[in-house]
Design an enzyme around this catalytic site. Sequence first.
Site, PDB file in Angstrom:
ATOM      1  N   CYS A   2       0.855  -1.180   0.000  1.00  0.00           N
ATOM      2  CA  CYS A   2       0.000   0.000   0.000  1.00  0.00           C
ATOM      3  C   CYS A   2       0.894   1.233   0.000  1.00  0.00           C
ATOM      4  O   CYS A   2       2.103   1.131   0.160  1.00  0.00           O
ATOM      5  CB  CYS A   2      -0.871  -0.015   1.234  1.00  0.00           C
ATOM      6  SG  CYS A   2      -1.763  -1.577   1.404  1.00  0.00           S
ATOM      7  N   ARG A  27       1.285   1.965  -5.985  1.00  0.00           N
ATOM      8  CA  ARG A  27       1.564   0.920  -4.994  1.00  0.00           C
ATOM      9  C   ARG A  27       0.334   0.096  -4.649  1.00  0.00           C
ATOM     10  O   ARG A  27       0.428  -0.938  -3.992  1.00  0.00           O
ATOM     11  CB  ARG A  27       2.106   1.557  -3.707  1.00  0.00           C
ATOM     12  CG  ARG A  27       3.383   2.304  -3.893  1.00  0.00           C
ATOM     13  CD  ARG A  27       3.801   2.931  -2.600  1.00  0.00           C
ATOM     14  NE  ARG A  27       4.236   1.933  -1.649  1.00  0.00           N
ATOM     15  CZ  ARG A  27       5.476   1.494  -1.535  1.00  0.00           C
ATOM     16  NH1 ARG A  27       6.408   1.966  -2.307  1.00  0.00           N
ATOM     17  NH2 ARG A  27       5.793   0.588  -0.634  1.00  0.00           N
ATOM     18  N   TRP A  74      -3.676  -1.922  -1.467  1.00  0.00           N
ATOM     19  CA  TRP A  74      -3.621  -3.139  -2.296  1.00  0.00           C
ATOM     20  C   TRP A  74      -3.953  -4.255  -1.321  1.00  0.00           C
ATOM     21  O   TRP A  74      -3.163  -4.566  -0.423  1.00  0.00           O
ATOM     22  CB  TRP A  74      -2.220  -3.315  -2.875  1.00  0.00           C
ATOM     23  CG  TRP A  74      -2.107  -4.399  -3.907  1.00  0.00           C
ATOM     24  CD1 TRP A  74      -2.370  -4.300  -5.235  1.00  0.00           C
ATOM     25  CD2 TRP A  74      -1.682  -5.750  -3.691  1.00  0.00           C
ATOM     26  NE1 TRP A  74      -2.138  -5.503  -5.864  1.00  0.00           N
ATOM     27  CE2 TRP A  74      -1.716  -6.404  -4.940  1.00  0.00           C
ATOM     28  CE3 TRP A  74      -1.276  -6.485  -2.569  1.00  0.00           C
ATOM     29  CZ2 TRP A  74      -1.364  -7.751  -5.092  1.00  0.00           C
ATOM     30  CZ3 TRP A  74      -0.936  -7.814  -2.733  1.00  0.00           C
ATOM     31  CH2 TRP A  74      -0.985  -8.426  -3.987  1.00  0.00           C
ATOM     32  N   ASN A  98       1.149   0.054   5.976  1.00  0.00           N
ATOM     33  CA  ASN A  98       1.600  -0.726   4.807  1.00  0.00           C
ATOM     34  C   ASN A  98       2.412  -1.883   5.358  1.00  0.00           C
ATOM     35  O   ASN A  98       3.391  -1.674   6.063  1.00  0.00           O
ATOM     36  CB  ASN A  98       2.465   0.154   3.903  1.00  0.00           C
ATOM     37  CG  ASN A  98       3.142  -0.660   2.815  1.00  0.00           C
ATOM     38  OD1 ASN A  98       2.628  -1.693   2.391  1.00  0.00           O
ATOM     39  ND2 ASN A  98       4.296  -0.195   2.368  1.00  0.00           N
ATOM     40  N   GLY A  99       1.985  -3.101   5.055  1.00  0.00           N
ATOM     41  CA  GLY A  99       2.706  -4.276   5.554  1.00  0.00           C
ATOM     42  C   GLY A  99       1.720  -5.352   5.975  1.00  0.00           C
ATOM     43  O   GLY A  99       0.544  -5.311   5.591  1.00  0.00           O
ATOM     44  N   GLU A 483      10.807 -10.685 -21.564  1.00  0.00           N
ATOM     45  CA  GLU A 483      10.422  -9.349 -21.092  1.00  0.00           C
ATOM     46  C   GLU A 483       9.362  -8.733 -22.016  1.00  0.00           C
ATOM     47  O   GLU A 483       8.419  -8.095 -21.548  1.00  0.00           O
ATOM     48  CB  GLU A 483      11.679  -8.467 -20.985  1.00  0.00           C
ATOM     49  CG  GLU A 483      11.447  -7.024 -20.591  1.00  0.00           C
ATOM     50  CD  GLU A 483      10.775  -6.833 -19.232  1.00  0.00           C
ATOM     51  OE1 GLU A 483      10.617  -7.793 -18.474  1.00  0.00           O
ATOM     52  OE2 GLU A 483      10.373  -5.689 -18.951  1.00  0.00           O
ATOM     53  N   LYS A 487       5.688  -7.634 -20.646  1.00  0.00           N
ATOM     54  CA  LYS A 487       5.124  -6.288 -20.806  1.00  0.00           C
ATOM     55  C   LYS A 487       3.722  -6.378 -21.405  1.00  0.00           C
ATOM     56  O   LYS A 487       2.797  -5.718 -20.940  1.00  0.00           O
ATOM     57  CB  LYS A 487       6.004  -5.407 -21.726  1.00  0.00           C
ATOM     58  CG  LYS A 487       7.310  -4.927 -21.159  1.00  0.00           C
ATOM     59  CD  LYS A 487       7.198  -3.857 -20.089  1.00  0.00           C
ATOM     60  CE  LYS A 487       7.031  -4.399 -18.714  1.00  0.00           C
ATOM     61  NZ  LYS A 487       8.159  -4.835 -17.957  1.00  0.00           N
ATOM     62  N   GLU A 490       1.189  -7.871 -18.851  1.00  0.00           N
ATOM     63  CA  GLU A 490       0.911  -6.999 -17.710  1.00  0.00           C
ATOM     64  C   GLU A 490      -0.098  -5.912 -18.016  1.00  0.00           C
ATOM     65  O   GLU A 490      -0.973  -5.635 -17.209  1.00  0.00           O
ATOM     66  CB  GLU A 490       2.200  -6.268 -17.283  1.00  0.00           C
ATOM     67  CG  GLU A 490       3.142  -7.036 -16.453  1.00  0.00           C
ATOM     68  CD  GLU A 490       4.249  -6.138 -15.918  1.00  0.00           C
ATOM     69  OE1 GLU A 490       5.029  -5.616 -16.737  1.00  0.00           O
ATOM     70  OE2 GLU A 490       4.326  -5.954 -14.705  1.00  0.00           O
ATOM     71  N   HIS A 506      10.419 -27.956 -29.730  1.00  0.00           N
ATOM     72  CA  HIS A 506      10.181 -29.011 -28.742  1.00  0.00           C
ATOM     73  C   HIS A 506       8.780 -28.922 -28.140  1.00  0.00           C
ATOM     74  O   HIS A 506       8.518 -29.540 -27.109  1.00  0.00           O
ATOM     75  CB  HIS A 506      11.243 -28.949 -27.641  1.00  0.00           C
ATOM     76  CG  HIS A 506      12.630 -29.162 -28.165  1.00  0.00           C
ATOM     77  ND1 HIS A 506      13.066 -30.369 -28.657  1.00  0.00           N
ATOM     78  CD2 HIS A 506      13.671 -28.310 -28.323  1.00  0.00           C
ATOM     79  CE1 HIS A 506      14.323 -30.259 -29.071  1.00  0.00           C
ATOM     80  NE2 HIS A 506      14.708 -29.006 -28.883  1.00  0.00           N
ATOM     81  N   LYS A 605       3.216  -1.741  -7.900  1.00  0.00           N
ATOM     82  CA  LYS A 605       4.587  -1.421  -8.306  1.00  0.00           C
ATOM     83  C   LYS A 605       5.607  -2.070  -7.377  1.00  0.00           C
ATOM     84  O   LYS A 605       6.636  -2.551  -7.815  1.00  0.00           O
ATOM     85  CB  LYS A 605       4.760   0.106  -8.299  1.00  0.00           C
ATOM     86  CG  LYS A 605       6.107   0.581  -8.809  1.00  0.00           C
ATOM     87  CD  LYS A 605       6.208   0.448 -10.291  1.00  0.00           C
ATOM     88  CE  LYS A 605       7.549   0.880 -10.834  1.00  0.00           C
ATOM     89  NZ  LYS A 605       7.773   0.336 -12.178  1.00  0.00           N
TER      90      LYS A 605
HETATM   91  C1  AGP Z   1       7.645  -5.207 -14.043  1.00  0.00           C
HETATM   92  O1  AGP Z   1       6.999  -4.700 -15.161  1.00  0.00           O
HETATM   93  C2  AGP Z   1       6.766  -5.802 -13.073  1.00  0.00           C
HETATM   94  N1  AGP Z   1       5.764  -4.911 -12.637  1.00  0.00           N
HETATM   95  C3  AGP Z   1       7.359  -6.678 -11.994  1.00  0.00           C
HETATM   96  O2  AGP Z   1       7.641  -7.893 -12.609  1.00  0.00           O
HETATM   97  C4  AGP Z   1       8.633  -6.188 -11.264  1.00  0.00           C
HETATM   98  O3  AGP Z   1       9.715  -6.186 -12.137  1.00  0.00           O
HETATM   99  C5  AGP Z   1       8.903  -7.120 -10.069  1.00  0.00           C
HETATM  100  O4  AGP Z   1       7.842  -7.038  -9.179  1.00  0.00           O
HETATM  101  C6  AGP Z   1      10.216  -6.813  -9.375  1.00  0.00           C
HETATM  102  O5  AGP Z   1      10.223  -5.515  -8.871  1.00  0.00           O
HETATM  103  P1  AGP Z   1      11.553  -4.833  -8.356  1.00  0.00           P
HETATM  104  O6  AGP Z   1      12.443  -4.639  -9.517  1.00  0.00           O
HETATM  105  O7  AGP Z   1      11.098  -3.549  -7.732  1.00  0.00           O
HETATM  106  O8  AGP Z   1      12.174  -5.766  -7.353  1.00  0.00           O
END
Ligand code: AGP
Length: 610
Positions: A2, A27, A74, A98-99, A483, A487, A490, A506, A605
């Site tokens: 959060c 967040r 969150w 937060n936690g 990657e 992207k 996500e 394979h 995030k």
């Molecule tokens: C990236 O687009 C993602 N949102 C996610 O995979 C992110 O890279 C992952 O949670 C790791 O985050 P960090 O680099 O802050 O450790």
Amino acid sequence: MCGIVGYVGKQEAAPILVDGLRRLEYRGYDSAGLAVHDGQKIKVVRAVGKLRELEKALVASPLIGTTGIGHTRWATHGRVSETNAHPHVAGDVAVIHNGIIENHMALRAQLEAKGARVVSDTDTEIIAHLVDEQLRAGKDLEAAVRSSLAQVEGAYAIAVSSVKEPAKLIVAKNASPLVLGLGEGETFCGSDIPALLPYTTRMIVLDDGQLAVLTHDGVRISTLAGAPIEPAIRVIDWSPVMAEKSGYKHFMLKEIFEQPRAIEDTLRGRLDRERGDIDGAEIGLSAEDAKRVGRVYLLACGTSHHAAMIGRHYFEKLARMPATVELASEFRARDPVILPGDLVIAISQSGETLDTLMAAKLAKERGARVLAIANVMGSAIPRMADGELYTRAGPEIGVASTKCFTAQLCALLMLALYVARRRDAVSAERARELVEGMARLPHLMRDVLQGTRQLTLSLARRHLDARDVLFLGRGPSFPIALEGALKLKEISYVHAEGYAAGEMKHGPIALIDSNVPVIVLVPRDEFRDKSMSNLQEAKARGGVIVAIATEGDEEARTLADEVGEVPPADSDLLPLLTILPLQLYAYYVADLKGTDVDQPRNLAKTVTVE
Ligand code: AGP
């Protein structure tokens, strides 16, 4: 996961808190709320949904007062509802958190047995009741928070406000981030630096086990046990504009186009072009240390894990060292064997990802030396590490990581080259070539971004109805394929997979038909010819082929339906170029679909849960 923010000063608190929450909304964004002290009592407004819902609620029920706290959630404990939204109130106390409080069930049972009425399903409300109980026993707010936290187990960054002490907030931290901001006659707290940047650049990053009393005069910090602490005040050189959209439709798009600048900043002062070397003074790894390293472990999650995979390639190729990449969550799920001389590199944009933090701590406990590559200064992972190399990408607000990924690649290449030079594993000539290549990167990245913008937009239009997209790559292009797929998944919610190009035959080749776009990475490097064969195999199955190839590759032009071009470049630098069209493609697909690009569903995030 959060976001929390707090304000004590002379201005109206609510607009400042809402503004801070807007910067923290990445967040968590399933509900939000404010509690403001009006001098007599604390009033709370909460709303389910994005921040705009809270803003609407505040128009209907304005909050007046100069001390307040705010939260964007969150959900971890308890479904998304107004009752479960923060701030939580018990008696005279309002709390944001937060936690995760691990022993909340036991504490809840104890409180309920004593007559407390706990109304939400959250772990946080328990803290409010504990503090209220201590206040009713006659303690002041600071002492009440201290004794409450002594009963609590788990991770927290909290801010507590009490009716009885109107111009004061008590904040405390264990394992969740908390930053204090020092203004003129006003004091702030927040989950990260960008939340406070418009108001002050003088900040204190609180450490685990610390508590702070915030008044408009400033802060007083102590350990949870009460021992005073003289804080280190940092002057942050990020400008508030870095956390604005600056005319772009989304933060993600802005951050994609910021990459040349992010790489320039990450390289600044670290390249020794004359000697073909890296100035590694800040890394905290002497030449002797570098020689003693036996094996490298790269730990990370998500996008940072893809960067780690390319980092492995750099360490093996340049430093000729055994290097292993680990998903941080899986590293901890085993019983990893750490040998004397092991070097662990923990890679994290936020520096707070709990899986990565805990994996790095485990490795350290078992005797490894830990280096952190992180973007957020003063975050938990660099703080626990033996050395750090900060990427200087500036605040990354879009949940989908873009500029931090390429900055991580750049940092990993510098680190591998630094170690390689100390171990005499790479010739001075090759090192000079690489350093020169790195210095040219920002310029090449600008060209690729401009050159592929239109193409990726038109591809996104054409592929808008595709239900699956495949990304193929070999060698360092394989993590780029992963990657690219991440992207797209996500932010556009389209099913996408990245595969090692040679692995396709394979099994995954069965997925290909004329409805499946297949994006194949074939830049001119030592893997290009084999990957071109895989491209032809995909084409033979009717796939719609997009090649990411080096300018002038006529074969790619002939075979592929579309080609996104990158300029000729050193093969070790190509990943920083080939990822760019894939980021743009994912962005345009998502934007055309109308998804919430910067805050995609179900994600956050900074992931501070396991
Ligand atoms: C990236 O687009 C993602 N949102 C996610 O995979 C992110 O890279 C992952 O949670 C790791 O985050 P960090 O680099 O802050 O450790």
